[in-house]
Design a protein around this motif. Structure first.
Motif, PDB file in Angstrom:
ATOM      1  N   TRP A 100       0.850  -1.195   0.000  1.00  0.00           N
ATOM      2  CA  TRP A 100       0.000   0.000   0.000  1.00  0.00           C
ATOM      3  C   TRP A 100       0.889   1.250   0.000  1.00  0.00           C
ATOM      4  O   TRP A 100       1.857   1.308   0.747  1.00  0.00           O
TER       5      TRP A 100
ATOM      6  N   LYS B 183     -14.757  -0.286 -12.171  1.00  0.00           N
ATOM      7  CA  LYS B 183     -13.603  -0.586 -11.318  1.00  0.00           C
ATOM      8  C   LYS B 183     -12.407  -1.033 -12.159  1.00  0.00           C
ATOM      9  O   LYS B 183     -12.551  -1.599 -13.233  1.00  0.00           O
TER      10      LYS B 183
ATOM     11  N   ASN C 182      -6.771  -4.906  -4.913  1.00  0.00           N
ATOM     12  CA  ASN C 182      -6.852  -4.176  -3.656  1.00  0.00           C
ATOM     13  C   ASN C 182      -6.039  -4.928  -2.607  1.00  0.00           C
ATOM     14  O   ASN C 182      -6.393  -6.044  -2.220  1.00  0.00           O
TER      15      ASN C 182
ATOM     16  N   ASP D  61     -13.201   3.016  -5.770  1.00  0.00           N
ATOM     17  CA  ASP D  61     -12.663   1.662  -5.928  1.00  0.00           C
ATOM     18  C   ASP D  61     -12.399   0.969  -4.595  1.00  0.00           C
ATOM     19  O   ASP D  61     -12.509  -0.259  -4.497  1.00  0.00           O
ATOM     20  N   TYR D  62     -12.031   1.728  -3.570  1.00  0.00           N
ATOM     21  CA  TYR D  62     -11.626   1.114  -2.300  1.00  0.00           C
ATOM     22  C   TYR D  62     -12.637   1.315  -1.172  1.00  0.00           C
ATOM     23  O   TYR D  62     -12.377   0.922  -0.036  1.00  0.00           O
TER      24      TYR D  62
ATOM     25  N   SER E 142     -14.079  -1.995   0.600  1.00  0.00           N
ATOM     26  CA  SER E 142     -13.231  -2.691   1.577  1.00  0.00           C
ATOM     27  C   SER E 142     -13.341  -2.044   2.956  1.00  0.00           C
ATOM     28  O   SER E 142     -13.123  -2.707   3.976  1.00  0.00           O
TER      29      SER E 142
ATOM     30  N   TRP F 176     -13.255   7.213   5.263  1.00  0.00           N
ATOM     31  CA  TRP F 176     -12.434   7.061   4.061  1.00  0.00           C
ATOM     32  C   TRP F 176     -12.763   8.163   3.049  1.00  0.00           C
ATOM     33  O   TRP F 176     -11.874   8.842   2.529  1.00  0.00           O
TER      34      TRP F 176
END
Length: 825
Positions: free
Chosen positions: A232, A247, A253, A339-340, A343, A366
């Motif tokens: 990351w 996506k 990810n 996109d994230y 999660s 986030w």
């Protein structure tokens, strides 16, 4: 000397401990390792010396602690000895009552014991108990803080060693956090039950703060190292953001792909960081008890910030290439955020819940962190460039693309904020205008919260663009002739006959209102509308006022075209006013009105001395403008009435001055006096022009005002003048009034009700001799009984004394009455 004598004999291996044997085997694996023996001996001697010094320090510290404990114990023994002595004296006093009473002072001694010594003894016992509890609490807290400091020291030492166990380090960190939580529980209990023990709490807080100052940075550093080992942040160069809704399949990810021990380690590390933040929140809540804790306690989620920060740094490498193409910046940020975001819900939210961090949503945190990083970049890198371009444009006077670039950037921010809000609401979180705190966190427009001068600049640019477009609309005469068709309000199906130019002004004003809806603060929305929206309304008012003044200056409103022009402006004002009133009933405007403190603009104390409150900002956003529009309508509708009344007066002047006609019968074959026909025709023609061109609501005001003016003219020029009425003259006057009433009969059922003075004067003229005599003597009571309510007593008497009824009342009698009342012929 013999070679063998230079070596000391080694002890037998059986006498050595297993740890020593293991150490020697590890250091001397081969003969070549013997060369390093001197260096090893030197190292061991140094370490032994260090250990000896440490042991000496510990012995010294132990001795000091024992001395302190002995001193404390001696003080405790003295307290108990004093208490025992007092109890013995109390027992001796209470066990021999006979001797005390035999001495004659028994009763007094008993009262002394009960009234003085027992309360003092109870107070002393309570004091000793408090000292005991204080000592136990202090000892407990000292033990806990010592454990915390040991655990933190162990974590730091293990991290300094290259080959230390990560698992042991994590366990020591969790132990430190657990002990910190226990310490906080004790401190919370002490704060609530023993509020006077502030020095004890302050001393413990000081030591805990020092431990946290070491523990938190180390925990964050470990978390960052773990994120780097996970891969990351993911590579951004392979992201395709031409279609943000799709996506990126080629970029995995890392939060989803981690497996086994690595996943377990990350989850434990994330959980530890969340628990540490929850502990910090509890401490702040206790320390800020009694203050406004909302802002201080609400902090971004540390673990999510650590996910966003490296992505933000990597993104800025791309952002620097797109200063002139900001749409790419917004597209990339939205792509990463979208996109994230899943999660966050699926993997991290359960960990936050387990850490009992109340009120935190990983999805929201986030998104908020990503938007905050974008806003920070815009405030530091993009907006200053645009502001510089605008300043240069003002200095040189050369028109550039600076304003267009600014508006384009704002358009991108508004569009981005709408898409981001949809991401937040996708999780079921419904946002409202009351939640300014949440809106600021997920809005890129929050840059204006810290820079209200930029907000003023934006409002100025929007206003300038709107006025430039409206100038073309105002100069096109067709927009003044075309009408807005159909019902325009949701609650009033009214045709205002408004020209199309008013709709153009409302369209631009509505656009400005819609653009400011995305601002994340009520005070910012209010300020923006006062600076950019209210001037549009004032410009509209100036425009219609100018047209009315031009019409009045050319012909004094005497011709029909001028009246139609003024009526058009009145229609435009009424339509504009009604639409704004309906808008102001929306919750969007009601919230601004309820927040009077925010409506004064951004305060100087909060944002610096460069920002001043907006003048006239009290009340609703458009209250002042609505009031001025209403005054404009009333003023110019009254002017139309006055102009028509003035013309009617000029046309009917001969009729009003002809006094002989009231002593004669009407012309044969005529139901109305010939000299009144032209005036009535003029009156009816003008009113019909006004009715056709003016909206229904304002037209009612015009004809009623006109009727009141005609009533005053007839009453003053005929009934209050030195006129003598005979029977034929009364009939003639009655016929003329009926025709006059008929002119207004198209707009009401009883037009005579709008001519109260003329109608009641005619009623007096029709009365017989006896009623007239009673009127002269009865005063107000007689007037009330006979339905005379709009005339004064003086006016009633004057009309009665002017009447000459040939058949029923000789002139001499009325001359006598007039002489008695003081009237002249």
């Amino acid at each position: 000397m013999d070679y063998e004598d230079s070596f000391q004999t080694l002890p037998v291996s059986k006498t050595l401990s297993s740890s020593v044997l293991s150490f020697l085997n590890d250091k001397f694996r081969a003969r070549t390792d013997l060369a390093g023996a001197p260096a090893l001996v030197s190292e061991l001697r140094t370490r032994c010396s260090d250990l000896d010094r440490t042991l000496t320090d510990l012995n010294r510290s132990l001795g000091a602690s024992l001395v302190a404990y002995a001193s404390f114990s001696d003080r405790f023994d003295a307290v108990f000895d004093d208490l025992s002595a007092k109890l013995i004296r109390l027992r001796s006093s209470t066990c021999s009552p006979t001797s005390s009473f035999s001495d004659g002072g028994g009763e007094g001694n008993g009262k002394k014991i009960l009234g003085e010594e027992l309360p003092a003894l109870a107070k002393e016992v309570a004091r000793v108990e408090t000292v005991r509890i204080y000592a136990e609490t202090a000892l407990k807290l000292d033990t806990l803080v010592g454990d915390i400091e040991d655990a933190v020291s162990s974590v730091m030492n293990k991290n300094l060693k290259k080959h230390s166990s990560t698992q042991n380090s994590d366990e020591m960190r969790l132990l430190a956090i657990k002990t910190l939580k226990m310490t906080e529980e004790v401190l919370t209990s002490v704060t609530k039950t023993r509020p006077k023990w502030t020095r004890l709490v302050s001393a413990v807080d000081h030591r805990v703060d020092r431990a946290l100052a070491v523990l938190r940075p180390q925990a964050i550093a470990d978390h960052r190292a773990l994120l780097a080992s996970l891969g990351w942040p993911p590579p951004l160069s392979t992201l395709t953001f031409s279609n943000p809704d799709r996506k990126s399949a080629e970029v995995p990810n890392p939060l989803f792909t981690m497996q086994g021990d690595l996943k377990h380690q990350y989850c434990e590390n994330f959980l530890a960081l969340c628990r540490l933040q929850e502990l910090q929140t509890q401490r702040k809540s206790r320390q800020l008890e009694g203050f406004n804790r909302g802002i201080a306690l609400r902090q971004p989620l540390w673990a999510i910030e650590e996910l966003v920060n490296p992505i933000s740094l990597a993104s800025q490498l791309h952002f620097s290439k797109w200063v002139d193409k900001p749409e790419f910046i917004f597209a990339l940020v939205y792509k990463i955020t979208k996109d994230y975001v899943d999660s966050m819900d699926e993997l991290l939210q359960p960990l936050v819940d387990e850490a009992m961090l109340v009120g935190y949503s990983c999805r929201e945190e986030w998104i908020s962190a990503m938007v905050t990083s974008l806003s920070t970049y815009l405030a530091k890198e993009i907006f200053p460039v645009y502001v510089g371009q605008l300043d240069e444009e003002r200095a040189t006077g050369i028109q550039s693309q600076a304003r267009i670039s600014w508006l384009h950037l704002v358009d991108l921010m508004i569009s981005f904020d709408k898409r981001v809000r949809s991401l937040v609401e996708h999780s079921g979180i419904l946002l409202s205008f009351q939640e300014d705190g949440i809106l600021q966190k997920i809005s890129s427009l929050s840059v204006f919260c810290d820079r209200p001068d930029w907000l003023d600049l934006w409002a100025e640019i929007e206003l300038s663009e709107a006025l430039d477009k409206l100038k073309l609309e105002m100069d096109d005469e067709r927009n003044w002739r075309m009408k807005v068709q159909g019902a325009v309000l949701s609650f009033v199906p009214e045709d205002f006959k408004s020209p199309a130019v008013s709709s153009a002004f409302l369209r631009h004003l509505s656009s400005m209102i819609d653009r400011c809806r995305s601002l994340p603060s009520i005070s910012l929305r209010s300020r923006f509308l006062r600076l950019g929206g209210a001037p549009i309304t004032r410009k509209f008012l100036d425009c219609i006022l100018q047209r009315c003044q031009e019409a009045e200056g050319l012909t004094a409103l005497t011709d029909d075209d001028a009246i139609i022009k003024v009526a058009n402006s009145i229609n435009a004002a009424h339509y504009f006013e009604s639409v704004i009133k309906e808008w102001c009933e929306d919750v969007f405007f009601l919230e601004m009105e309820l927040n009077q403190g925010d409506q004064l603009g951004l305060s100087v104390s909060e944002y610096g001395s460069c920002v001043e409150p907006i003048k006239g900002s009290e009340g609703g956003i458009f209250d002042e403008e609505i009031g001025k529009l209403g005054e404009f309508r009333v003023q110019w509708a009254e002017k139309i009435s006055v102009v028509i009344l003035r013309g009617f007066d000029a046309q009917s002047r001969d009729y009003m001055k002809n006094r002989r006609q009231w002593q004669e019968k009407g012309e044969e074959g005529w139901t109305v006096s010939k000299s009144l026909v032209v005036a009535l025709d003029y009156l009816q023609g003008k009113v019909l022009v006004v009715e056709e061109s003016l909206n229904r609501i304002d037209f009612v005001g015009v004809w009623r005002s006109l009727a009141a003016g005609v009533d005053r003219l007839v009453f003053q020029n005929i009934l209050m003048s030195n006129v003598k009425f005979y029977d034929g003259g009364v009939e003639r006057f009655d016929s003329d009034l009926q025709v006059l009433f008929g002119v207004f009969g198209a707009w009401c059922l009883r037009p005579e009700g709008f001519f109260p003075k003329a109608s009641e004067g005619l009623k007096l003229l029709k009365m017989g001799e006896k009623q007239l005599q009673d009127s002269l003597a009865g005063g107000e009571k007689w007037m009330k009984d006979n339905g005379i309510r709009h005339l004064s007593v003086t006016e009633t008497e004057k009309i009665a004394l002017r009447i000459k009824i040939v058949k029923n009342c000789p002139d001499t009698r009325f001359d006598t009455l007039k002489a008695n009342r003081g009237y002249s012929s």
